[in-house]
Design a protein around this motif. Structure first.
Motif, mmCIF file in Angstrom:
data_model
loop_
_atom_site.group_PDB
_atom_site.id
_atom_site.type_symbol
_atom_site.label_atom_id
_atom_site.label_comp_id
_atom_site.label_asym_id
_atom_site.label_seq_id
_atom_site.Cartn_x
_atom_site.Cartn_y
_atom_site.Cartn_z
ATOM 1 N N TYR B 124 1.487 25.830 30.432
ATOM 2 C CA TYR B 124 0.996 24.843 31.408
ATOM 3 C C TYR B 124 2.141 24.292 32.255
ATOM 4 O O TYR B 124 1.996 24.114 33.465
ATOM 5 C CB TYR B 124 0.294 23.709 30.662
ATOM 6 C CG TYR B 124 -0.417 22.712 31.559
ATOM 7 C CD1 TYR B 124 -1.697 22.988 32.045
ATOM 8 C CD2 TYR B 124 0.168 21.506 31.913
ATOM 9 C CE1 TYR B 124 -2.369 22.089 32.849
ATOM 10 C CE2 TYR B 124 -0.495 20.595 32.726
ATOM 11 C CZ TYR B 124 -1.767 20.899 33.195
ATOM 12 O OH TYR B 124 -2.419 19.993 34.003
ATOM 13 N N HIS B 125 3.270 24.020 31.612
ATOM 14 C CA HIS B 125 4.379 23.368 32.312
ATOM 15 C C HIS B 125 5.472 24.335 32.751
ATOM 16 O O HIS B 125 6.504 23.903 33.258
ATOM 17 C CB HIS B 125 5.004 22.298 31.412
ATOM 18 C CG HIS B 125 4.085 21.150 31.111
ATOM 19 N ND1 HIS B 125 3.579 20.348 32.098
ATOM 20 C CD2 HIS B 125 3.589 20.669 29.944
ATOM 21 C CE1 HIS B 125 2.799 19.417 31.547
ATOM 22 N NE2 HIS B 125 2.789 19.598 30.251
ATOM 23 N N ALA B 126 5.255 25.638 32.555
ATOM 24 C CA ALA B 126 6.304 26.608 32.883
ATOM 25 C C ALA B 126 6.570 26.653 34.389
ATOM 26 O O ALA B 126 5.741 26.232 35.199
ATOM 27 C CB ALA B 126 5.888 27.997 32.386
ATOM 28 N N ALA B 127 7.732 27.179 34.729
ATOM 29 C CA ALA B 127 8.140 27.235 36.133
ATOM 30 C C ALA B 127 7.157 28.064 36.956
ATOM 31 O O ALA B 127 6.542 29.003 36.454
ATOM 32 C CB ALA B 127 9.541 27.831 36.229
ATOM 33 N N ASP B 128 7.015 27.688 38.209
ATOM 34 C CA ASP B 128 6.240 28.492 39.146
ATOM 35 C C ASP B 128 7.109 29.649 39.603
ATOM 36 O O ASP B 128 8.316 29.504 39.751
ATOM 37 C CB ASP B 128 5.833 27.642 40.349
ATOM 38 C CG ASP B 128 4.957 26.466 39.935
ATOM 39 O OD1 ASP B 128 3.893 26.713 39.352
ATOM 40 O OD2 ASP B 128 5.362 25.313 40.165
#
Lengths: 287, 260, 101
Positions: B124-128
């Motif tokens: 969910y919070h991983a880098a784009d």
């Protein structure tokens, strides 16, 4: 008194993830929202995209909970860097942190712990705030904490301490009216002493929240700052009195536990708006 | 600062140990026992961190029950206070802790189930990152003999899990997909956790594809990963694996040796 | 050596075929088999995002009292009781008694 009162007050709520879809979709009668800095210190993903959309609709306040300004150790530079990046990205109207410590020896306690107020700790806190404001390139609003214990080494009142920090560092103050009330009850003081000690021009924002009530070892009231209930009537009274003294200040409703539907929080924010109308009318009548 | 250090050491030590005395100099206005008031802080630390873990591991918590989870969390917190104030990072160490936690020994699937839940938060919070499309990859077909040596970088939000237990079915059963009673826990399962828009998906994989993607994620070249997949079982459908990756934007980069 | 080279050749061919098929029929494959499989397992959970976000911070305290280190024997008592736990001697979540300190 010749000062003309502003006719409005900016009101907002602390934004919780639960309310994110509603706040993006609805035409909510709020002027600003506040988010915790640490919740958006993530690499990517939906959270940052959603905050961008919120930022497009409302004025934004970013409220840090993990900097540990009152910690004995020097500030965590990595955390300061993350804060700087976040503030640069979202350019909030206000940035605030707490007069407290929350980490020690590399461990984070996720709670706001108290410190003694005396000339030595004053110098330390001012040094820390200088570092923060220099690194971030902007003014910090420092929030008065709710506390449950005191220290024999304290030689200054909290109000005098905060006033001196604001004067020496040029930082602003976030006056948490609920915290002021809680700490006064918890330490057998008059909450008004804190309010009148603060330089009015330094107060940039007000927080309101609800507390829970407990008893200490001898049965005296011990108020706990839970942000888990509606704002107490006594705190509303105290807030109106504070507004009459300070004038209009952006006011935020905080709720972090037992989170109700968005509409309930918006209604509390509207009540803060009404409180300002009452306070302004009272001030007009008195002048 | 010399005046703050001793008191913060003393208070820190007393925070997680109710039986520890407070450092000298902690007072109350009415002379009541300061330790009773300090319990508010002790409570805040344990309850707030327990709540944080509970929010990140809802199925783990459901499996063991609230009371067991809270007790386990308290043991975990005592050993692993957060090292940063960013709570979305808190819990990386919980699956390994569970694996070594004696009261949870009977639930051998629990550490991997917790890993699956942790992967969802991480995804969910991983880098784009931009993903390669079918068009981007078409040129790779021009030199088929070089495919074996190619290495893929999976998208930062793609996390592959392979477990000896049926953690995917068990997790799904807690989302209203299937019955817990029907899950054959001895069945090994694999999943690809990834982000699709604002949602985090858990895509079940065959074990062969699971091992294929684990190898790719670890940096193995395509050929080696394909051989690992073939060794894992008879049903190696590489086409499906590649289709899945392309469809969900799972390939962030494709490196062929010799390319710059 | 020969065998290894043979495997490599086979793998290269399989990879080329797989990539070629994937690129040519990718969307069809997802619309057909992939989607069906997904539906079968049914774990594409749109709208259940909140739990993926994980924990958020709070600057508030709590009135729940749970810091007490009471010793008790911990036994998982949740949905694990519904599973047929193959590793436990009784077939249920029977656990070693553990004294919390």
């Amino acid at each position: 008194m010749t000062t003309k009162s502003p006719t409005t007050i900016a009101v907002g709520i602390g934004l919780k993830a639960e309310h994110m879809p509603d706040i993006i979709a609805d035409d909510t009668a709020l002027d600003f929202v506040e988010v915790h800095a640490e919740n958006y210190m993530v690499s990517g993903g939906p959270a940052l995209r959603q905050l961008t959309r919120v930022r497009d609709r409302f004025a934004l306040s970013i409220h840090g909970v993990g900097l540990s300004i009152g910690g004995a150790a020097p500030l965590d530079q990595e955390h300061l860097d993350r804060l700087a990046a976040l503030l640069q990205r979202f350019e909030p109207a206000w940035f605030s942190e707490h007069l407290a410590w929350s980490s020690h020896g590399g461990a984070c306690y996720n709670d706001l712990l108290p410190l003694p107020y005396n000339p030595a700790t004053l110098v330390h806190v001012c040094d820390q705030i200088d570092v923060v404001q220099e690194r971030l390139g902007r003014r910090l609003l420092l929030e008065n904490p709710s506390t449950y214990i005191e220290f024999a080494t304290s030689s200054m009142d909290e109000g005098a301490f905060l006033a001196e920090v604001a004067t020496r560092t040029g930082c602003g103050l976030l006056l948490d009216v609920n915290n002021a009330y809680i700490s006064a009850v918890n330490h057998g003081r008059d909450p008004w002493d804190l309010i009148v000690a603060l330089p009015p021009a330094a107060v940039g924002e007000i927080h309101l929240a609800g507390f829970a009530e407990d008893r200490d070892a001898v049965g005296d009231r011990l108020l706990i700052d839970t942000h888990g209930a509606p704002i107490a009537e006594a705190v509303w009274d105290f807030y109106r009195r504070t507004l009459r003294h300070l004038g209009s200040r952006p006011t935020l409703i905080e709720r972090d536990q037992a989170i109700p539907p968005l509409a309930v929080l918006v209604a509390e924010a509207q009540r803060a708006r009404s409180a300002w109308v009452d306070a302004a009318a009272w001030t007009e009548a008195a002048s | 600062m010399s005046t703050l250090e001793p008191i913060q050491v003393g208070l820190s030590n007393a925070l997680l140990a109710p039986e520890r005395p407070l450092p000298p100099g902690v007072i109350t206005w009415n002379g009541s026992d300061p330790s009773v008031r300090f319990d508010v802080y002790r409570n805040n630390v344990v309850v707030s961190l327990t709540t944080a873990l509970a929010e990140g591991f809802p199925v783990t918590r459901a499996l063991v029950g609230e009371r067991f989870f809270a007790a386990m969390a308290r043991c975990f917190i005592a050993d692993h206070l957060p090292s940063s104030p960013i709570l979305s990072d808190y819990g990386d160490a919980l699956p390994d802790f569970i694996a070594a936690f004696p009261p949870a020994q009977g639930l051998s699937y629990l550490p991997d189930l917790a890993r699956l839940e942790r992967a969802r938060v991480q995804a969910y919070h991983a880098a784009d990152a931009p993903a390669l499309t079918a068009q981007d990859l078409a040129c790779q077909l021009a030199n088929p003999q070089r495919l074996s040596a190619a290495r893929l970088a999976l998208h930062p939000a793609c996390i592959v899990l392979v477990s000896e237990h049926a953690i995917v079915s068990l997790w799904a059963a807690h989302q209203g997909q299937g019955r817990i009673e029907d899950v054959d826990l001895r069945r090994a399962e694999s999943a690809l956790v990834l982000r699709d828009g604002d949602a985090v998906l858990v895509l079940p994989l065959s074990l062969e594809i699971g091992h294929f993607l684990v190898a790719l994620a670890a940096g193995a070249p395509l050929g080696e990963a394909a051989e690992i997949a073939a060794a894992a079982g008879p049903d190696v459908d590489l086409t499906q694996a590649i289709v899945l990756l392309i469809h969900y934007g799972g390939i962030a980069a494709w490196h062929t040796p010799g390319d710059l | 050596m020969t065998q290894s080279r043979a495997i490599q050749t086979t793998t290269a061919a399989a990879l080329a075929l797989a990539l070629g098929t994937a690129l040519t029929f990718g969307n069809t494959a997802i619309a057909g088999e992939g989607a069906a499989k997904e539906k079968c397992y049914g774990i594409a959970l749109k709208g259940q995002n909140d739990c993926a976000a994980g924990p958020g911070t709070s600057c508030a305290g709590t009135s729940t009292v749970d810091y007490q280190g009471n010793a008790w024997k911990l036994v998982p008592a949740g949905t694990c009781e519904k599973t047929a736990a193959p590793t436990s001697p009784t077939g249920q979540g029977q656990l070693a008694a553990f004294k919390d300190v």
